[in-house]
Design an enzyme around this catalytic site. Structure first.
Site, short mmCIF file in Angstrom:
data_model
loop_
_atom_site.label_atom_id
_atom_site.label_comp_id
_atom_site.label_asym_id
_atom_site.label_seq_id
_atom_site.Cartn_x
_atom_site.Cartn_y
_atom_site.Cartn_z
N GLY A 227 -3.85 -2.18 -2.48
CA GLY A 227 -2.45 -1.88 -2.78
C GLY A 227 -2.17 -2.03 -4.27
N TYR B 160 -14.66 1.23 9.37
CA TYR B 160 -13.24 1.58 9.52
C TYR B 160 -12.94 2.01 10.95
CZ TYR B 160 -8.75 3.88 8.46
OH TYR B 160 -7.43 4.27 8.44
N VAL C 280 -4.32 -11.28 5.31
CA VAL C 280 -3.84 -11.48 6.68
C VAL C 280 -4.96 -11.82 7.67
CG1 VAL C 280 -1.76 -10.07 6.38
CG2 VAL C 280 -3.84 -9.01 7.31
N ALA D 119 -1.06 0.17 12.99
CA ALA D 119 -1.41 1.45 12.35
C ALA D 119 -2.85 1.76 12.70
CB ALA D 119 -1.25 1.35 10.84
N ASN E 219 -2.67 -8.61 0.15
CA ASN E 219 -3.60 -9.28 -0.77
C ASN E 219 -4.05 -8.34 -1.89
OD1 ASN E 219 -5.33 -7.56 0.51
ND2 ASN E 219 -6.88 -9.10 1.02
N GLY F 143 0.83 -1.21 0.00
CA GLY F 143 0.00 0.00 0.00
C GLY F 143 0.86 1.25 0.00
N PHE F 144 0.21 2.37 0.14
CA PHE F 144 0.91 3.67 0.12
C PHE F 144 1.94 3.74 1.26
CE2 PHE F 144 0.14 7.94 2.23
CZ PHE F 144 1.23 8.56 1.63
N LYS G 37 -10.69 -0.16 13.72
CA LYS G 37 -9.45 0.32 14.34
C LYS G 37 -9.58 0.41 15.86
CE LYS G 37 -6.87 0.95 10.66
NZ LYS G 37 -5.61 0.25 10.42
N THR H 177 -1.95 11.39 6.29
CA THR H 177 -0.64 11.37 5.62
C THR H 177 -0.85 11.31 4.11
OG1 THR H 177 0.40 10.32 7.50
CG2 THR H 177 1.49 10.03 5.39
P1 NAD Z 1 -3.51 1.68 1.46
O1 NAD Z 1 -4.90 1.30 1.10
O2 NAD Z 1 -2.66 2.29 0.42
O3 NAD Z 1 -2.71 0.42 2.05
C1 NAD Z 1 -3.33 -0.63 2.73
C2 NAD Z 1 -2.70 -1.93 2.24
O4 NAD Z 1 -3.25 -3.02 3.00
C3 NAD Z 1 -2.97 -2.22 0.77
O5 NAD Z 1 -1.79 -2.61 0.11
C4 NAD Z 1 -3.96 -3.37 0.83
O6 NAD Z 1 -3.92 -4.19 -0.33
C5 NAD Z 1 -3.54 -4.07 2.09
N1 NAD Z 1 -4.59 -4.89 2.68
C6 NAD Z 1 -5.85 -4.52 3.01
N2 NAD Z 1 -6.51 -5.55 3.56
C7 NAD Z 1 -5.64 -6.59 3.58
C8 NAD Z 1 -5.74 -7.92 4.03
N3 NAD Z 1 -6.87 -8.42 4.59
N4 NAD Z 1 -4.67 -8.74 3.90
C9 NAD Z 1 -3.52 -8.28 3.36
N5 NAD Z 1 -3.37 -7.01 2.91
C10 NAD Z 1 -4.43 -6.18 3.02
O7 NAD Z 1 -3.62 2.63 2.72
P2 NAD Z 1 -2.51 3.48 3.50
O8 NAD Z 1 -2.88 4.90 3.43
O9 NAD Z 1 -1.18 3.06 3.09
O10 NAD Z 1 -2.77 3.00 4.99
C11 NAD Z 1 -1.96 2.00 5.60
C12 NAD Z 1 -2.39 1.81 7.04
O11 NAD Z 1 -2.25 3.05 7.74
C13 NAD Z 1 -3.84 1.39 7.18
O12 NAD Z 1 -3.93 0.49 8.28
C14 NAD Z 1 -4.54 2.68 7.53
O13 NAD Z 1 -5.70 2.47 8.27
C15 NAD Z 1 -3.47 3.42 8.32
N6 NAD Z 1 -3.66 4.87 8.28
C16 NAD Z 1 -3.32 5.58 7.16
C17 NAD Z 1 -3.51 6.95 7.17
C18 NAD Z 1 -3.13 7.81 5.99
O14 NAD Z 1 -3.30 9.02 6.08
N7 NAD Z 1 -2.58 7.30 4.91
C19 NAD Z 1 -4.09 7.60 8.26
C20 NAD Z 1 -4.46 6.81 9.35
C21 NAD Z 1 -4.22 5.46 9.36
#
Ligand code: NAD
Length: 331
Positions: A46, A159, A67, A128, A42, A20-21, A163, A189
């Site tokens: 991502g 969501y 996962v 996270a 998965n 993911g990001f 969390k 972020t």
């Molecule tokens: P994103 O959607 O880019 O990344 C999430 C990743 O998790 C993806 O690659 C996705 O394919 C993978 N994923 C989801 N469910 C899955 C599963 N059951 N099994 C395996 N992989 C799985 O989001 P992000 O912005 O990179 O966020 C990453 C984490 O940080 C998340 O937990 C999110 O809640 C947390 N978060 C992000 C932010 C933000 O501003 N970017 C803010 C608060 C919390």
């Protein structure tokens, strides 16, 4: 430890959601620090492109797995792992509304599995979590001891409650089984490798401005967010990871800006002729959001360094690179 040194206290790490990001930036940073990394993803939200440049790096491995199903623990191969970063979870509203049950599963079963791995290996686990645990906050700015204002049956609840439950699990595991587990609550972020159309404000505005389309501002745009550039967030995450802190820790930007200001600045920085258009605001959209970052500053000396207009410039540059621009237009 200081993550700005060339060493890290772990030999091997697992990053769930590593494609993911945020996860992809974490995998890259850990590899730079000499840590072997297994990325478990998965691809629910991502992208292969996020980790393609890591394929050839020594010490990097991808395990394609959900996962929330425990079998991924058998696919990890040789441990022990010293660090488990549990980042798997759809994070943009568009994604978690498309995957409501999967989002609840990854916060519950997925977190339980990640905790089992950390407990098995005596590893440090970092969850996270999110500013969304504060819901539409009645206290401003939000300190870690604020319990939040969350609608448990609203559209965002899949969501937010996922969390909140994950935080409860981490806390219970640490208490009942002695697992070394901590929680970071991340605030808005942004940066390179966000998906063009994932619905979050920054990539949406940047891509609309680059395409010359109207920027879709929710409501009148007076709701606020506190943006944090990805490099700063990653640094904060690794500092908390390297500690034994059990308490939730906010990580986020301290410059609170309105969504309208973000859109206007994106237009200015892209030189776009786009205008703003105002669309219906989502149900339960938080009106104000800003972290109180006293704790992370006092415990870890962390503070963000990249001013938000500079981070927006870097994000625009990312979406302008030829490969990303091509994908942006066809997706
Ligand atoms: P994103 O959607 O880019 O990344 C999430 C990743 O998790 C993806 O690659 C996705 O394919 C993978 N994923 C989801 N469910 C899955 C599963 N059951 N099994 C395996 N992989 C799985 O989001 P992000 O912005 O990179 O966020 C990453 C984490 O940080 C998340 O937990 C999110 O809640 C947390 N978060 C992000 C932010 C933000 O501003 N970017 C803010 C608060 C919390």
């Amino acid at each position: 430890m200081s993550t700005s040194t060339s060493t890290a206290p772990w030999r091997r790490a697992v990053v769930t959601g590593g494609a993911g990001f945020l996860g992809s930036h974490l995998c890259e940073r850990l590899l730079d620090l000499g840590v072997e990394v297994v990325c478990v993803d998965n691809f629910a939200s991502g992208a292969e492109a996020n980790i393609a440049h890591l394929d050839d790096r020594a010490g990097f491995r991808l395990v394609r797995h959900d996962v929330s199903a425990p079998e991924w623990l058998n696919a990890l191969g040789d441990g022990p792992y010293g660090l488990v970063l549990h980042f798997a979870c759809p994070a943009s509203p568009a994604d978690y509304l498309r995957l409501p049950l999967e989002t609840l599963d990854v916060g519950s079963a997925g977190t339980r599995n990640a905790l089992a791995l950390a407990h098995r290996d005596g590893a440090r686990l970092l969850l996270a979590s999110t500013s969304e645990v504060y819901g539409d906050p009645l206290v401003h700015p939000q300190r870690e001891d604020y319990w939040g204002n969350v609608n448990p049956v609203g559209p965002r609840s899949v969501y937010d409650e996922s969390k909140r439950f994950a935080e409860a699990l981490v806390t219970a595991h640490a208490g009942a089984k002695g697992t070394d587990a901590g929680i970071v609550r991340l605030f808005n972020t942004y940066g390179p490798r966000m998906r063009a159309h994932d619905g979050r404000a920054v990539p949406t505005f940047v891509c609309q401005a680059l395409a010359g389309e109207p920027l879709t501002v929710a409501g009148d745009g007076s709701q606020t967010r506190s943006l944090c550039y990805v490099d700063d967030t990653v640094e904060g995450i690794l500092l908390v990871a390297a500690s034994r802190s059990v308490r939730p820790v906010n990580i986020g930007g301290t410059d609170e800006v309105t969504v309208r200001e973000i859109a206007e600045r994106v237009i200015e920085l892209t030189g776009s002729r786009s205008r703003l258009t105002f669309v219906e605001r989502p149900v339960d959209d938080p009106a104000r959001r800003r972290p109180d970052t006293t704790l992370v500053r006092e415990l870890f000396g962390w503070e963000p360094h990249v001013p938000w207009p500079e981070g927006i410039k870097r994000t625009i540059a990312h979406f302008e690179t030829p490969t990303v621009a091509g994908a942006r237009r066809t997706s």
